[in-house]
Design an enzyme around this catalytic site. Structure first.
Site, PDB file in Angstrom:
ATOM      1  N   ASP A 126      70.638 -43.558 -20.076  1.00 42.71           N
ATOM      2  CA  ASP A 126      69.394 -43.957 -20.022  1.00 42.71           C
ATOM      3  C   ASP A 126      68.413 -42.909 -20.733  1.00 42.71           C
ATOM      4  OD1 ASP A 126      69.260 -41.788 -18.161  1.00 42.71           O
ATOM      5  OD2 ASP A 126      69.507 -42.994 -16.589  1.00 42.71           O
ATOM      6  N   ASN A 186      68.054 -42.241  -3.430  1.00 43.79           N
ATOM      7  CA  ASN A 186      67.783 -43.459  -3.058  1.00 43.79           C
ATOM      8  C   ASN A 186      68.954 -44.755  -3.712  1.00 43.79           C
ATOM      9  OD1 ASN A 186      67.141 -43.712  -5.664  1.00 43.79           O
ATOM     10  ND2 ASN A 186      65.182 -44.720  -5.367  1.00 43.79           N
ATOM     11  N   HIS A 241      69.929 -45.010  -7.039  1.00 41.31           N
ATOM     12  CA  HIS A 241      69.729 -45.565  -8.162  1.00 41.31           C
ATOM     13  C   HIS A 241      70.987 -45.279  -8.875  1.00 41.31           C
ATOM     14  CE1 HIS A 241      67.144 -41.792  -9.019  1.00 41.31           C
ATOM     15  NE2 HIS A 241      68.152 -41.766  -9.949  1.00 41.31           N
ATOM     16  N   GLU A 277      66.290 -48.842 -10.119  1.00 41.84           N
ATOM     17  CA  GLU A 277      65.846 -48.482  -8.917  1.00 41.84           C
ATOM     18  C   GLU A 277      66.218 -49.561  -8.085  1.00 41.84           C
ATOM     19  OE1 GLU A 277      64.180 -45.650  -7.598  1.00 41.84           O
ATOM     20  OE2 GLU A 277      65.101 -44.754  -9.323  1.00 41.84           O
TER      21      GLU A 277
HETATM   22  C1  GLP Z   1      68.259 -39.483 -12.571  1.00 42.49           C
HETATM   23  C2  GLP Z   1      69.093 -40.248 -13.881  1.00 42.49           C
HETATM   24  C3  GLP Z   1      70.512 -40.607 -13.690  1.00 42.49           C
HETATM   25  C4  GLP Z   1      71.183 -39.653 -12.959  1.00 42.49           C
HETATM   26  C5  GLP Z   1      70.765 -39.446 -11.721  1.00 42.49           C
HETATM   27  C6  GLP Z   1      71.170 -38.277 -11.022  1.00 42.49           C
HETATM   28  O1  GLP Z   1      67.258 -40.288 -12.281  1.00 42.49           O
HETATM   29  N1  GLP Z   1      68.029 -41.351 -14.375  1.00 42.49           N
HETATM   30  O2  GLP Z   1      71.009 -40.845 -14.940  1.00 42.49           O
HETATM   31  O3  GLP Z   1      72.680 -40.003 -13.011  1.00 42.49           O
HETATM   32  O4  GLP Z   1      69.417 -39.611 -11.466  1.00 42.49           O
HETATM   33  O5  GLP Z   1      70.612 -37.120 -11.189  1.00 42.49           O
HETATM   34  P1  GLP Z   1      71.113 -35.628 -10.916  1.00 42.49           P
HETATM   35  O6  GLP Z   1      72.563 -35.927 -11.405  1.00 42.49           O
HETATM   36  O7  GLP Z   1      70.248 -34.575 -11.488  1.00 42.49           O
HETATM   37  O8  GLP Z   1      71.282 -35.739  -9.496  1.00 42.49           O
END
Ligand code: GLP
Length: 251
Positions: A71, A140, A142, A147
């Site tokens: 993403d 949450n 995602h 989402e």
């Molecule tokens: C973010 C990204 C994801 C990521 C996830 C976890 O919002 N869009 O690609 O894998 O949330 O992030 P983190 O590893 O910083 O907890």
């Protein structure tokens, strides 16, 4: 009938990055021309640095691999430090000398985000699809920028970022004001992730324990996007002991 092969591994947090990197290396050893999808975030920063070190030290051949990222926020210049691709380049792609043609990514400021998503999907399809996709999980539930509520049949698409995601970006990338944080993003959809031959779900830290448990042991529902991974035939779950704490409670 299902021929699903789930692998579930819990490691001490000091070993997490090493284990995650090792999953990628095993894939490259099995199939040097693999297409590997990477996720950016706090969960994977250490993994990417460790993976770069191992590839260099162990002289792993990466000349045929392709990589893509899950993403990307929209509207930022290509070299903006908050872009996932900038972080991946710094931590992994540059140290292992990947060539631009080995990297599939969303451009920072395309005129048409949906057209950019179609181009991204087409570039992956030309390479034969994703062999191994790493995903993190948000608090949450995602995955990528999918989402709660996003339909499972969604492919790669443009999305509006919600207030929570934008606040998290402001904090992580030290934006002076929320007004400067992107409002839109491009993301692989649930369908795109589920089409990968193998998926690895990564989570570390006690703050992820509750959502990991809900995603892996609760109902499969678009209201908790990561729950769809229960249906993937080749899923590996790698957790550190803190993120796995809720799984022990569920027994
Ligand atoms: C973010 C990204 C994801 C990521 C996830 C976890 O919002 N869009 O690609 O894998 O949330 O992030 P983190 O590893 O910083 O907890």
């Amino acid at each position: 009938m299902t021929d699903a092969v789930w692998k579930f591994k819990v490691v001490p947090k000091e070993r997490f990055d090493d284990e995650a990197a090792r999953l990628a290396i095993r894939q490259l050893q099995r199939k040097p021309a693999s297409v590997v999808g990477l996720a950016t975030g706090d969960t994977t920063n250490g993994m990417h640095r460790t993976l770069a070190e191992k590839i260099v030290q162990e002289k792993i051949d990466v000349s045929c691999v392709s990589v893509c990222n899950l993403d990307e926020a929209a509207g930022l210049p290509d070299d903006h430090p908050a872009r996932g691709i900038s972080r991946l380049k710094r931590m992994l792609y540059d140290p292992i000398a990947l060539k631009p043609e080995q990297i599939v990514c969303f451009r920072g400021q395309p005129d048409d985000l949906e057209a950019e998503c179609r181009a991204f999907e087409a570039a992956l399809a030309r390479r034969g699809g994703i062999d191994l996709q790493f995903v993190g999980i948000g608090l949450n539930g995602h995955i990528a920028f999918c989402e709660p509520g996003m339909p499972f049949h969604a492919g790669c698409c443009a999305v509006e970022l919600n207030a929570g995601q934008r606040e998290e970006m402001r904090r992580k990338f030290q934006y002076a004001s929320l007004d400067d944080v992107p409002t839109r993003a491009m993301t692989m959809g649930i369908k795109s992730i589920m089409h990968a031959s193998r998926v690895v779900l990564l989570a570390k830290g006690s703050h992820k324990a509750g959502i990991v448990r809900a995603a892996l042991t609760g109902p499969v529902t678009p209201e908790l996007p990561a729950s769809v991974l229960q249906l993937h035939p080749r899923l590996t779950v790698l957790l550190d002991d803190e993120a796995a704490a809720g799984m022990a409670e569920s027994k």
